[in-house]
Design a protein around this motif. Structure first.
Motif, PDB file in Angstrom:
ATOM      1  N   SER A 138      19.653  95.133  -2.457  1.00  0.00           N
ATOM      2  CA  SER A 138      20.688  94.342  -1.788  1.00  0.00           C
ATOM      3  C   SER A 138      21.805  95.237  -1.259  1.00  0.00           C
ATOM      4  O   SER A 138      22.246  95.091  -0.105  1.00  0.00           O
ATOM      5  CB  SER A 138      21.266  93.303  -2.760  1.00  0.00           C
ATOM      6  OG  SER A 138      20.273  92.409  -3.211  1.00  0.00           O
ATOM      7  N   VAL A 139      22.283  96.149  -2.086  1.00  0.00           N
ATOM      8  CA  VAL A 139      23.334  97.074  -1.655  1.00  0.00           C
ATOM      9  C   VAL A 139      22.833  97.935  -0.507  1.00  0.00           C
ATOM     10  O   VAL A 139      23.534  98.181   0.481  1.00  0.00           O
ATOM     11  CB  VAL A 139      23.815  97.947  -2.829  1.00  0.00           C
ATOM     12  CG1 VAL A 139      24.823  99.000  -2.356  1.00  0.00           C
ATOM     13  CG2 VAL A 139      24.433  97.078  -3.924  1.00  0.00           C
ATOM     14  N   ASN A 140      21.596  98.388  -0.625  1.00  0.00           N
ATOM     15  CA  ASN A 140      20.972  99.203   0.431  1.00  0.00           C
ATOM     16  C   ASN A 140      20.962  98.466   1.764  1.00  0.00           C
ATOM     17  O   ASN A 140      21.304  99.020   2.813  1.00  0.00           O
ATOM     18  CB  ASN A 140      19.542  99.554   0.020  1.00  0.00           C
ATOM     19  CG  ASN A 140      19.253 101.035   0.093  1.00  0.00           C
ATOM     20  OD1 ASN A 140      20.143 101.855   0.289  1.00  0.00           O
ATOM     21  ND2 ASN A 140      17.990 101.386  -0.056  1.00  0.00           N
ATOM     22  N   GLY A 146      25.760  98.358   7.914  1.00  0.00           N
ATOM     23  CA  GLY A 146      27.055  98.866   8.335  1.00  0.00           C
ATOM     24  C   GLY A 146      28.194  98.692   7.356  1.00  0.00           C
ATOM     25  O   GLY A 146      29.323  99.099   7.630  1.00  0.00           O
ATOM     26  N   LEU A 147      27.940  98.105   6.187  1.00  0.00           N
ATOM     27  CA  LEU A 147      29.002  97.865   5.222  1.00  0.00           C
ATOM     28  C   LEU A 147      29.513  99.174   4.612  1.00  0.00           C
ATOM     29  O   LEU A 147      28.736 100.031   4.205  1.00  0.00           O
ATOM     30  CB  LEU A 147      28.507  96.954   4.099  1.00  0.00           C
ATOM     31  CG  LEU A 147      29.550  96.578   3.033  1.00  0.00           C
ATOM     32  CD1 LEU A 147      30.650  95.717   3.636  1.00  0.00           C
ATOM     33  CD2 LEU A 147      28.883  95.871   1.856  1.00  0.00           C
ATOM     34  N   THR A 148      30.829  99.309   4.547  1.00  0.00           N
ATOM     35  CA  THR A 148      31.489 100.418   3.870  1.00  0.00           C
ATOM     36  C   THR A 148      32.635  99.850   3.034  1.00  0.00           C
ATOM     37  O   THR A 148      33.093  98.724   3.289  1.00  0.00           O
ATOM     38  CB  THR A 148      32.055 101.447   4.872  1.00  0.00           C
ATOM     39  OG1 THR A 148      32.992 100.780   5.742  1.00  0.00           O
ATOM     40  CG2 THR A 148      30.948 102.078   5.699  1.00  0.00           C
ATOM     41  N   PRO A 149      33.127 100.605   2.038  1.00  0.00           N
ATOM     42  CA  PRO A 149      34.184 100.078   1.167  1.00  0.00           C
ATOM     43  C   PRO A 149      35.461  99.655   1.894  1.00  0.00           C
ATOM     44  O   PRO A 149      36.174  98.781   1.403  1.00  0.00           O
ATOM     45  CB  PRO A 149      34.444 101.247   0.208  1.00  0.00           C
ATOM     46  CG  PRO A 149      33.140 101.965   0.136  1.00  0.00           C
ATOM     47  CD  PRO A 149      32.595 101.891   1.525  1.00  0.00           C
ATOM     48  N   ASP A 150      35.738 100.242   3.039  1.00  0.00           N
ATOM     49  CA  ASP A 150      36.977  99.883   3.743  1.00  0.00           C
ATOM     50  C   ASP A 150      36.829  98.653   4.637  1.00  0.00           C
ATOM     51  O   ASP A 150      37.787  98.247   5.311  1.00  0.00           O
ATOM     52  CB  ASP A 150      37.490 101.069   4.556  1.00  0.00           C
ATOM     53  CG  ASP A 150      36.500 101.557   5.609  1.00  0.00           C
ATOM     54  OD1 ASP A 150      35.416 100.944   5.736  1.00  0.00           O
ATOM     55  OD2 ASP A 150      36.793 102.555   6.291  1.00  0.00           O
ATOM     56  N   LYS A 236      32.132  81.490   5.419  1.00  0.00           N
ATOM     57  CA  LYS A 236      33.379  82.160   5.038  1.00  0.00           C
ATOM     58  C   LYS A 236      33.326  83.677   5.201  1.00  0.00           C
ATOM     59  O   LYS A 236      34.269  84.367   4.805  1.00  0.00           O
ATOM     60  CB  LYS A 236      33.727  81.811   3.593  1.00  0.00           C
ATOM     61  CG  LYS A 236      33.982  80.330   3.375  1.00  0.00           C
ATOM     62  CD  LYS A 236      34.228  80.002   1.912  1.00  0.00           C
ATOM     63  CE  LYS A 236      34.434  78.511   1.718  1.00  0.00           C
ATOM     64  NZ  LYS A 236      34.663  78.171   0.290  1.00  0.00           N
ATOM     65  N   LEU A 237      32.234  84.195   5.749  1.00  0.00           N
ATOM     66  CA  LEU A 237      32.162  85.635   5.978  1.00  0.00           C
ATOM     67  C   LEU A 237      33.069  86.045   7.137  1.00  0.00           C
ATOM     68  O   LEU A 237      33.248  85.302   8.097  1.00  0.00           O
ATOM     69  CB  LEU A 237      30.725  86.061   6.290  1.00  0.00           C
ATOM     70  CG  LEU A 237      29.739  86.075   5.115  1.00  0.00           C
ATOM     71  CD1 LEU A 237      28.341  86.405   5.617  1.00  0.00           C
ATOM     72  CD2 LEU A 237      30.161  87.063   4.036  1.00  0.00           C
ATOM     73  N   GLU A 238      33.606  87.238   7.027  1.00  0.00           N
ATOM     74  CA  GLU A 238      34.419  87.768   8.107  1.00  0.00           C
ATOM     75  C   GLU A 238      33.536  88.116   9.309  1.00  0.00           C
ATOM     76  O   GLU A 238      32.304  88.180   9.202  1.00  0.00           O
ATOM     77  CB  GLU A 238      35.167  89.019   7.621  1.00  0.00           C
ATOM     78  CG  GLU A 238      36.184  88.702   6.530  1.00  0.00           C
ATOM     79  CD  GLU A 238      36.848  89.946   5.976  1.00  0.00           C
ATOM     80  OE1 GLU A 238      36.558  91.061   6.463  1.00  0.00           O
ATOM     81  OE2 GLU A 238      37.667  89.814   5.045  1.00  0.00           O
ATOM     82  N   TYR A 239      34.168  88.344  10.436  1.00  0.00           N
ATOM     83  CA  TYR A 239      33.436  88.668  11.659  1.00  0.00           C
ATOM     84  C   TYR A 239      32.527  89.872  11.422  1.00  0.00           C
ATOM     85  O   TYR A 239      32.937  90.881  10.865  1.00  0.00           O
ATOM     86  CB  TYR A 239      34.412  88.968  12.799  1.00  0.00           C
ATOM     87  CG  TYR A 239      33.744  88.964  14.153  1.00  0.00           C
ATOM     88  CD1 TYR A 239      33.602  87.780  14.861  1.00  0.00           C
ATOM     89  CD2 TYR A 239      33.233  90.136  14.698  1.00  0.00           C
ATOM     90  CE1 TYR A 239      32.979  87.762  16.099  1.00  0.00           C
ATOM     91  CE2 TYR A 239      32.603  90.131  15.931  1.00  0.00           C
ATOM     92  CZ  TYR A 239      32.479  88.936  16.624  1.00  0.00           C
ATOM     93  OH  TYR A 239      31.840  88.919  17.850  1.00  0.00           O
ATOM     94  N   ASN A 240      31.260  89.758  11.829  1.00  0.00           N
ATOM     95  CA  ASN A 240      30.226  90.783  11.615  1.00  0.00           C
ATOM     96  C   ASN A 240      29.902  91.011  10.145  1.00  0.00           C
ATOM     97  O   ASN A 240      29.333  92.045   9.782  1.00  0.00           O
ATOM     98  CB  ASN A 240      30.607  92.120  12.264  1.00  0.00           C
ATOM     99  CG  ASN A 240      30.289  92.146  13.743  1.00  0.00           C
ATOM    100  OD1 ASN A 240      29.486  91.340  14.237  1.00  0.00           O
ATOM    101  ND2 ASN A 240      30.904  93.057  14.466  1.00  0.00           N
ATOM    102  N   GLY A 241      30.239  90.051   9.308  1.00  0.00           N
ATOM    103  CA  GLY A 241      29.902  90.148   7.896  1.00  0.00           C
ATOM    104  C   GLY A 241      28.424  89.910   7.657  1.00  0.00           C
ATOM    105  O   GLY A 241      27.672  89.543   8.566  1.00  0.00           O
TER     106      GLY A 241
END
Length: 332
Positions: A138-140, A146-150, A236-241
């Protein structure tokens, strides 16, 4: 190998299924290129379902459940594996239509087995099991999307279960701000101890009435629940979430619409740990043994308890009640 060995076997008599520890021989094992002396297995929701009366998992009896196993190769007819190699085998048909890991010895196809990664013990591998593998996958998927901590906060539902707890720990290890959702008020300390920055209730995720789109709250989510919970997350996801979904304990129907996808560009990422191609499987296990591996204290917190074969008939039904925190491993 020894002449006889112990295994937890499901038996059906007079239309009643019962599980008991029995003495088996090598002739009782199914076909496969590898004979493995099992050191550890684990307990998953699917294993509890296998133990049920009228199980939707098991089709033929007698049967040895356990979808995970880790141990040492005793015999091999495949040159890729040698006697003494430490290995992991999870999912595929193991513990479903092929005898599984609740046995001191198991014989499986070499195509289902991976070498134990460096920096991972057999016990740690089964603390992960299919649940930890699913969390790593899932994390992979989220990071390749494109997910990053920031990017923002990451929601994890079903937070006290195996997938949820490891997803929290792995994301926290990588520096993400993790929001854990659970219906267990008593689990707050546990969830914060494994890495959650915030803990919210199920009602904070799933609205009574699900809107096509709602207030943006999370950059991404790991969801092993599905159903209305997944529909609420998407709204409820942010844009491009993105949300990585791997389960259906909340149901298979997802009452959503096309709006989250075309108005906010969100992504729904399916995660399958059963038939995951071997390369992706190895990659996830390598990450679970390296950059995603929680520290020793967190691993110990996630370990609920360690049981033996004789405990399984009592322990397995408790998973269906949704009362457990973290992971239960089986010591062979």
């Amino acid at each position: 190998m020894v002449e006889t060995f112990r295994a937890y076997q499901l038996i059906k008599e007079n239309d009643q299924v019962k599980g008991e520890v029995r003495e088996l021989t090598e002739d009782d094992l199914p076909e496969g290129e590898l004979l493995i002396k099992v050191h550890y297995s684990s307990i998953n929701y699917k294993d509890a379902m296998a133990n049920m009366q009228d199980s939707p998992i098991v089709k033929e009896y007698p049967f040895v459940p356990g979808i995970d196993l880790a141990g040492e190769v005793v015999e091999s007819s495949d040159d890729q594996f040698q006697k003494g190699d430490k290995v992991i085998a999870t999912s595929y048909e193991i513990g479903v239509s092929h005898d599984g890991g609740y046995s001191e010895y198991a014989r499986v196809s070499s195509a289902l087995v991976i070498p134990l990664p460096t920096n991972l013990s057999l016990k740690e591998a089964m603390l992960y099991g299919t649940a930890g593998l699913t969390a790593a996958l899932s994390v992979n998927r989220l990071e390749k999307n494109g997910l990053t901590p920031d990017e923002g906060k990451v929601l994890v539902t079903g937070a006290t279960g195996g997938v949820g707890s490891f997803a929290i720990a792995m994301l926290a290890k990588k520096g993400y701000h993790v929001v854990a959702s659970s219906g267990k008020a008593e689990a707050v300390d546990f969830l914060k101890a494994i890495g959650a920055k915030e803990v919210i209730g199920r009602e904070d995720v799933q609205d009574e009435k699900i809107r096509p789109v709602s207030k943006q709250q999370w950059a991404a989510a790991v969801d092993p629940v599905g159903g209305k919970t997944l529909a609420s997350i998407l709204s409820k996801l942010e844009y491009n979430g993105a949300v990585a979904v791997s389960g259906l304990t909340g149901g298979v129907q997802v009452p959503t619409s096309v709006y989250p996808f075309i108005l906010r560009g969100v992504s729904l990422l399916g995660v399958d740990s059963v038939y995951t191609p071997m390369q992706a499987r190895k990659e996830a296990w390598e990450r679970a043994a390296s950059d995603l591996k929680p520290n020793e204290q967190v691993m110990e917190t996630i370990l609920n308890k360690e049981v033996g074969l004789d405990d399984l008939s009592e322990v397995l039904p408790t998973l269906l009640e949704g009362k457990s925190l973290g992971r239960i491993i089986v010591r062979l």
